[in-house]
Design an enzyme around this catalytic site. Structure first.
Site, PDB file in Angstrom:
ATOM      1  N   LYS A 170       0.868  -1.184   0.000  1.00  0.00           N
ATOM      2  CA  LYS A 170       0.000   0.000   0.000  1.00  0.00           C
ATOM      3  C   LYS A 170       0.898   1.226   0.000  1.00  0.00           C
ATOM      4  O   LYS A 170       1.449   1.621   1.027  1.00  0.00           O
ATOM      5  CB  LYS A 170      -0.906   0.062   1.228  1.00  0.00           C
ATOM      6  CG  LYS A 170      -1.946   1.215   1.110  1.00  0.00           C
ATOM      7  CD  LYS A 170      -2.517   1.647   2.446  1.00  0.00           C
ATOM      8  CE  LYS A 170      -1.663   2.724   3.100  1.00  0.00           C
ATOM      9  NZ  LYS A 170      -1.650   4.018   2.349  1.00  0.00           N
ATOM     10  N   GLU A 245      10.096   1.820  10.521  1.00  0.00           N
ATOM     11  CA  GLU A 245      11.060   2.921  10.345  1.00  0.00           C
ATOM     12  C   GLU A 245      10.247   4.185  10.502  1.00  0.00           C
ATOM     13  O   GLU A 245       9.438   4.531   9.635  1.00  0.00           O
ATOM     14  CB  GLU A 245      11.743   2.815   8.977  1.00  0.00           C
ATOM     15  CG  GLU A 245      12.962   3.704   8.851  1.00  0.00           C
ATOM     16  CD  GLU A 245      12.643   5.032   8.190  1.00  0.00           C
ATOM     17  OE1 GLU A 245      12.499   6.023   8.953  1.00  0.00           O
ATOM     18  OE2 GLU A 245      12.517   5.074   6.971  1.00  0.00           O
TER      19      GLU A 245
END
Length: 476
Positions: A170, A245
């Site tokens: 996505k 992250e």
């Protein structure tokens, strides 16, 4: 005008289960550049099912077989290189030179690095009578941001392909064009059906469906710490692996020596690169208090070179990505002024004569303190906060005084001293003396900047399960 109505699922371009469209805005013009379909939970179910079925065979392939597929992906990527760079400029405003030499280039770098790692990677090793086997974790959900779209896609897709995982991507709905071209590249390269799938959508709908899906074995997410927390919560009930992250507020310690002016200028330029929209940008600069006046003069000179403009104007800096980001950045600049920091360059409002586009003045605050809002919160724009220190110990203490720990920077003529300071900074990646990015260097953070590592050999670990086969080498 770009029109991307379909999703890429099981090797085919398919219509969404529930038609719903979203306009994509060009941040340089504030005009509609195209439209995409927004997915639903049903689309995610279909894509995950395809990935799960494909894993039965792809997960059993040899490293040599996977290497050949990655080689074809690199070949097709290079054919579409200019298309990718143009898409990045249009969707998130990157100057043409940056889109060509950095944004699109990072995709080739990550794919090529993963290929080289794969050629020599040890998926099995014997320890006494036990064989340690590293196997692909399975179906991976990948949720990527808009600031370095191709970098973030390829640094996830490349190790997943290399290790034998299947995936559902996505991309950011704010900057989705380059992801569609990347899906076309995967298709042209003959990646087996179901190994790579793309579903567009927003975080609350598609992102949540992916991160909570019972048939997803791992989520790899890049974005804000706030969103990362939600992803982890969604993933917790099914105890899937979560690689994150997240945000950063990285310190840049400039030492007091004859390289001071050069290193200050380099530090300011590093923040302005990509319009400050990099999670690892060195957005807190620490300098000796006695030299703050010099920083203010350097700031005026450097920011003049970063006056923003349209991607095709030759400007070194483009717009920020959206009206929402523009508003957030303006609020934080105003907050810095209210809290008493000195505006050495830039400030609030749009640059003179630039009424259209989400352009922000390259801004440098000096005489700031580490407890100010502009030193604590990730601004994600071309805004640098400069803080004075008494001595190096003071600088290190303030540098580590942050909930984040993604990156850190040290610059000074004494390399040995810089290395000692680097060892004291609590962050996942430290750049000494303006070191260039290295696709083999592990990338990821301490504390609220995430967990796990991307880039190079270290990226493989999060996509692998470790199995111990005891008695595998026992003698009769």
């Amino acid at each position: 005008m770009r029109q991307y109505d379909k999703f890429y699922i099981n090797g085919e371009w398919v219509d969404p289960a529930q038609p719903k469209s979203l306009d994509v805005i060009n941040p340089s013009t504030e005009e509609v550049a195209g439209a995409i379909s927004l997915g639903s939970e049903a689309d995610v179910d279909k894509a995950v099912a395809a990935a799960k079925e494909a894993f039965k065979t792809w997960g059993q392939t040899t490293p040599e077989e996977r290497a050949k597929v990655i080689e074809r992906v690199i070949e097709e990527y290079k054919k579409r290189y200019d298309d990718l760079a143009a898409a990045v400029s249009e969707e998130m405003g990157a100057p043409e030179f940056l889109a060509q030499k950095a944004q699109a280039a990072m995709g080739v770098a990550h794919l090529s690095t993963a290929l080289e790692v794969l050629k020599n990677y040890e998926f099995e090793e014997d320890k006494g009578t036990t064989r340690i086997v590293k196997e692909p974790i399975g179906v991976c959900a990948m949720i990527t941001p808009w600031n370095w779209p191709l970098n973030q896609i390829t640094c996830k897709v490349a190790p997943a392909l290399a290790t034998g995982c299947t995936m559902v991507l996505k991309p950011s709905e704010v900057a989705p064009f380059s992801a569609y071209i990347f899906a076309e590249i995967m298709d042209a390269a003959g990646v087996p059906k179901g190994v790579f799938n793309l579903v567009n959508g927003d975080g609350p709908t598609v992102g949540t469906a992916m991160s909570s899906h019972p048939d997803v074995d791992m989520v790899s997410f890049t974005g804000s710490t706030r969103a990362g927390i939600e992803v982890a919560k969604n993933a917790a009930p099914t105890v899937k692996r979560v690689q994150q992250e997240l945000g950063g507020k990285s310190p840049n310690i400039i030492l007091d020596d004859d390289m001071f002016s050069k290193n200050v200028a380099a530090g300011i330029g590093a923040v302005m690169q990509n319009t400050g929209q990099s999670c690892n940008a060195p957005t807190r600069m620490f300098v000796p208090k006695a030299r703050m006046g010099e920083v203010e003069e350097i700031a005026k000179q450097v920011t003049e070179k970063f006056q923003p403009g349209a991607p095709d104007s030759g400007a070194k800096m483009g717009p920020v990505v959206s009206e929402t980001q523009f508003g957030k950045i303006q609020d934080l600049i105003k907050k810095g002024i209210e809290e008493g920091a000195t505006v050495a360059a830039g400030g609030d409002g749009k640059p003179e004569g630039m009424d259209k586009g989400y352009f922000v003045k390259p801004t440098v605050f000096t005489n700031a303190s580490n407890d100010m809002t502009i030193a604590r919160e990730e601004i994600f724009g071309p805004v640098l906060t400069v803080i004075g220190y008494d001595d190096v110990d003071h600088a290190v203490e303030m540098g580590n005084d942050t909930p984040y720990g993604l990156a850190g920077y040290v610059a000074g003529a004494d390399h040995e001293q810089a290395m000692k300071i680097a060892s004291r900074l609590r962050a996942g990646q430290i750049a000494v003396n303006n070191a260039a990015p290295d696709p083999n260097a592990p990338f990821g953070g301490y504390k609220q900047s995430g967990n796990g590592r991307e880039w190079g050999e270290h990226a493989f670990a999060d996509f692998l399960e470790v199995k111990a086969v005891m008695g595998a080498t026992a003698k009769s």
